[in-house]
Design an enzyme around this catalytic site. Structure first.
Site, short mmCIF file in Angstrom:
data_model
loop_
_atom_site.label_atom_id
_atom_site.label_comp_id
_atom_site.label_asym_id
_atom_site.label_seq_id
_atom_site.Cartn_x
_atom_site.Cartn_y
_atom_site.Cartn_z
N HIS A 67 0.96 -1.26 0.00
CA HIS A 67 0.04 0.01 0.15
C HIS A 67 0.87 1.25 -0.16
CE1 HIS A 67 -2.18 3.15 2.49
NE2 HIS A 67 -3.12 2.96 1.49
N GLU A 70 2.22 1.75 -3.22
CA GLU A 70 1.15 2.49 -4.14
C GLU A 70 1.16 3.93 -4.17
OE1 GLU A 70 -3.14 1.90 -2.86
OE2 GLU A 70 -3.07 3.93 -3.45
N HIS A 71 1.36 4.35 -2.85
CA HIS A 71 1.25 5.78 -2.67
C HIS A 71 2.44 6.55 -3.46
CE1 HIS A 71 -1.69 7.14 0.91
NE2 HIS A 71 -2.17 6.06 0.30
N GLU A 142 -4.53 7.94 7.38
CA GLU A 142 -5.38 7.16 6.68
C GLU A 142 -5.77 5.74 7.75
OE1 GLU A 142 -4.01 5.55 3.07
OE2 GLU A 142 -5.88 4.19 2.63
#
Lengths: 430, 423
Positions: A67, A70-71, A142
């Site tokens: 993840h 991905e950022h 997040e």
């Protein structure tokens, strides 16, 4: 280039696997303004233990790295890729799941330009220690946002029970602690291993000129150097079913209790059409037991045991499969007892009858048709490595092949008490 | 194509061959009052659950399954300064199913007639067990708002910003009014809606206009006095800044800010307003996204959105609670920057491109294209083609954007945070 016409739907899919192993699929959709492109790697939050490309020893990486990666891919030395897409009239996004990471854009103009941007930005990583540190703050927020969401906690609570000590139960974004350990070098290692085109798929749906688009993609890919196609070695914990946790609960600031119940599968996946067939059967089973024609469901609803928040379904992905039932309840013990009875006696349920079964098939046919209105849906269902070489168009022929007896057999074989688990969230007592 | 079916009842047929479905949207509109929020939310709930001849969810589910997985839904919402009750149906287009097309049309209209005109009413009262259960469900739904921290904060902000109850109260109402409704009073609400509301029926799909319109016209509509009230909400007059902070057990704090904006739907400044909001916090290239999230790492999300029927712009950010003041400051600095004209050509071009992109994408969805079409019908604003829309956006200048930014006024603030570690 392979061309497949689906007469029943009046749709065509063009596909080709490039020299570097990238699987490209294009579905031209006349009359739609939007073109949607999705670039996916078969790499997700569960892939935390693997042999890096070019090495011999396996390594383990911190939770949340897929993840995080991905950022970070959106940030380049000169600018953020979101800006570039925006300038070119496209809106971009990305998401990480347990088993895949996808990068996408949707646009109504400049398709070619945006497509090249998509390929280039995903294939040209840029990570520095500074940019990595900065992202930790954003991702921490997040994670905290999801920590406050009771339904998200409910799902993971259940997963932790069903898959203890297995990455299938790890939060996709990791934890605030685990992400602190991530370094630029680790990101590179994961990237080099999993973002090889042979582990990826590109799907494009919209009003496009197929030959032209395929040409652009091939030219772009041929202009780049990729290492050899190599099979990626991933490792997952060997499981002891005795470790499965039968029941757990936690308290949170919620207005009413929430319950999630799941039963997991124990067979190895084949990564072919049989997996898809089994998943469809599980979904059909849950649909019959708890769906819109179920009197069993109606009875629970009328007695106030469950309400409109109730949902039931089957999940199937790389390394995990399970059926799940969840919702808000007034009386957890009562709900658990009733649902348990239904699940464990499913093969004898009156819902598994010919009338319901025939209605369900009709229903699935229409719903399948309706889903073709959405270019996003189509794009996401064309590349599905969790099932091997399958697309959404393979679904209905399989459904038509499935008989009621198959579902009854599956209920006997799959819905076993020893693989059942329960997770409850209770309101705090003030 | 639009047709008058009865006084106050119109149909609007949007033919296109790009969908695999036939979608119908029935809109019932009337002036807003606070009781209607709860009453019509209840009506939406019971009408979605069952009907007289499909008296249980299962019977209804079977009928829908038999129609090849057709579906429908009801909704009840505030619509500017009016109330909107909507019933929406999705049917597969029979040309893709190997069945008799005319038969299928007969069946779907028979189903539509049942859902809208034959509710589960016996002796002038809605079926009591259904009523009771849906009332309980709605009460529980009200209680659950608190679990969605972002929603909760948005609702609290509404309470601070709007001066009247009909806008302060959540769109589906509240327990206070809900508890006074009975199965017979609910039937009166239903009858009133069918007899008096302004009705617009929209249809889209690969259909023949005459056939569909005849079928719609054959449903038992009646004339009603066509009183078209104003959808657009009048500006609030209070000048005093209102704020509130609440403490709950949360890990992430929420900052919600309310601004009064003059660029309502259909006004001369509407397009300048769209650009302003896009540049301020509407897209991922916006000032809020770049300065609050990316530059300062203060938030996972920081964005702005405008309700163009009531003129309320809200800014929402999920942050570390110690950063609330700093975040608010940076947000206001972005507004100031726009007023001063610190807007690059790039920002304007990108925003125009994104807005056009959004508009065109709406045209790809049966539901969204009907929602847009209806908004134009209800507000009396002319429906634009994509080219006309783009032309309007293109005509907006940097000075226009500065000008509307000057007119934006900061009115209210709500903060949700956890227990202060160092209070």
């Amino acid at each position: 280039m392979h061309k497949q016409y689906y007469e029943q739907y009046d749709e065509v899919v063009y596909s080709k696997t490039l020299e570097n192993g990238l699987k490209v699929q294009i579905l031209p959709k006349k009359g739609f303004h939007k073109t949607y492109a999705l670039f996916t790697t078969n790499y997700g939050s569960i892939d935390n233990h693997f042999i890096p490309r070019g090495e011999d020893e396996a390594i383990k990486v911190p939770d949340g790295i897929a993840h995080f990666l991905e950022h970070k891919l959106f940030e380049k030395e000169d600018e953020d890729v979101f800006q570039k897409f925006s300038r070119q009239g496209a809106s971009a996004n990305a998401f990480t799941s347990f088993t895949q990471t996808s990068y996408l854009f949707s646009t109504t103009e400049n398709v070619k330009e945006n497509l090249i941007t998509l390929l280039d930005f995903v294939q040209e990583p840029y990570f520095t220690e500074e940019t990595v540190e900065k992202e930790k703050g954003i991702i921490a927020q997040e994670i905290l946002m999801y920590d406050d969401a009771p339904d998200w906690r409910l799902m993971f609570g259940l997963l932790e029970n069903l898959y203890p000590n297995h990455p299938a139960a790890t939060d996709i974004a990791g934890t605030v602690e685990s992400i602190q350990e991530i370094t630029a070098e680790m990101l590179h290692t994961c990237y080099e291993t999993f973002y090889h085109p042979s582990n990826m798929g590109l799907t494009i749906v919209g009003q496009v000129e197929v030959e032209e688009i395929m040409d652009i993609i091939e030219t772009n890919q041929n202009g780049k150097k990729f290492s050899e196609v190599e099979k990626i070695q991933r490792f997952f914990p060997s499981e002891n079913m005795n470790d499965l946790i039968k029941e757990r609960s936690e308290t949170m600031e919620v207005s009413r209790p929430k319950v999630a119940m799941g039963i997991r599968g124990i067979e190895k996946h084949n990564y072919d059409i049989n997996d898809l067939k089994k998943m469809l059967m599980l979904q059909m089973l849950m649909n019959l037991l708890f769906g819109q024609t179920s009197k069993t469901y109606l009875d629970l609803y009328d007695r106030g045991i469950i309400d409109d928040t109730f949902g039931a379904g089957a999940i199937w992905q790389r390394e995990s499969d399970y059926v799940v039932v969840s919702g808000d309840v007034n009386n957890p013990e009562e709900a658990i007892s009733e649902i348990k009875k239904i699940l464990l006696n499913a093969s004898e349920s009156p819902e598994l009858c010919t009338k319901n079964f025939e209605l369900m098939k009709k229903r699935l046919l229409g719903q399948n048709l309706r889903s073709l209105n959405s270019v996003e849906y189509i794009a996401r269902q064309l590349y599905m490595p969790d099932y091997g070489n399958i697309t959404l168009f393979d679904v209905m022929p399989l459904v038509e092949d499935i008989e009621l007896e198959d579902i009854v057999e599956l209920a006997k074989e799959y819905l076993k008490e020893e693989y059942l688990s329960i997770y409850t969230i209770r309101p705090e007592i003030k | 194509m639009s047709f008058e079916i009865k006084k106050g009842v119109h149909s609007h047929i949007l033919v296109t061959d790009k969908y695999k479905t036939i979608n119908l949207q029935f809109n019932f509109r009337k002036p807003l009052d606070v009781e209607s929020l709860s009453k019509r939310a209840m009506l939406a709930a019971v009408m979605e659950t069952n009907s007289l001849n499909y008296p249980s969810q299962t019977a209804l589910g079977e009928a829908l399954s038999d129609l090849y997985g057709s579906s429908f839904g009801t909704s009840s919402q505030r619509f500017g300064d009016e109330h909107l009750f909507r019933v929406e149906f999705i049917f597969p287009n029979p040309k893709f199913l190997k069945i008799d097309i005319n038969e299928f049309y007969k069946e779907i209209f028979s189903f539509i007639q049942e859902i809208i005109f034959v509710p589960h009413v016996i002796d002038g009262k809605f079926h009591e067990p259904t009523f009771k259960r849906e009332q309980e469900n709605l009460l529980e739904e009200y209680a659950s708002y608190r679990d969605d921290k972002q929603l909760y904060s948005a609702l609290k902000l509404n309470e601070l910003y709007y001066p009247d109850a009909s806008h302060q109260v959540p769109g589906k109402g509240r327990a206070e009014e809900l508890n006074t409704i009975t199965p017979s009073s609910l039937y009166e609400v239903y009858q009133e809606m069918i007899a008096e509301d302004l009705i617009d029926v929209l249809v889209t799909g690969d259909i023949e206009t005459d056939i569909i319109n005849d079928a719609i016209a054959s449903l038992p509509w009646t004339d009603r006095s066509a009183k078209d009230s104003d959808v657009l909400y009048l500006q609030r007059t209070e000048e005093e800044f209102r704020e509130n902070t609440e403490i709950q057990e949360v890990n992430q704090a929420k900052l919600h800010m309310a601004f009064e904006t003059p660029f309502l739907y259909g006004s001369d400044d509407y397009y300048a307003g769209l650009l302003f909001n896009g540049i301020f916090g509407g897209f991922s290239h916006s000032k809020l996204f770049i300065n609050v999230r990316e530059k300062e790492s203060l938030a996972y999300y920081a964005s702005s959105s405008v309700r163009s029927l009531t003129g309320l712009m809200t800014v929402q950010a999920g942050i570390d609670q110690k950063m609330a003041e700093k975040t608010e400051q940076i947000i206001l600095e972005q507004l100031d920057a726009i007023r001063k004209g610190e807007i690059s050509d790039n920002e304007i071009e990108q925003t125009k491109a994104m807005l056009t992109n959004s508009f065109l994408q709406t045209l790809d969805s049966p539901h969204r294209s009907m929602v847009r079409a209806y908004r134009d019908i209800a507000t009396g604003v002319e429906s634009l083609t994509a080219e006309e829309y783009f032309a309007e956006l293109s005509a907006v200048t940097k000075e226009d954007i500065q000008r509307v930014a000057e007119m934006v006024k900061y009115r209210a603030k709500f903060i949700l945070k956890g227990v202060d570690v160092d209070a």
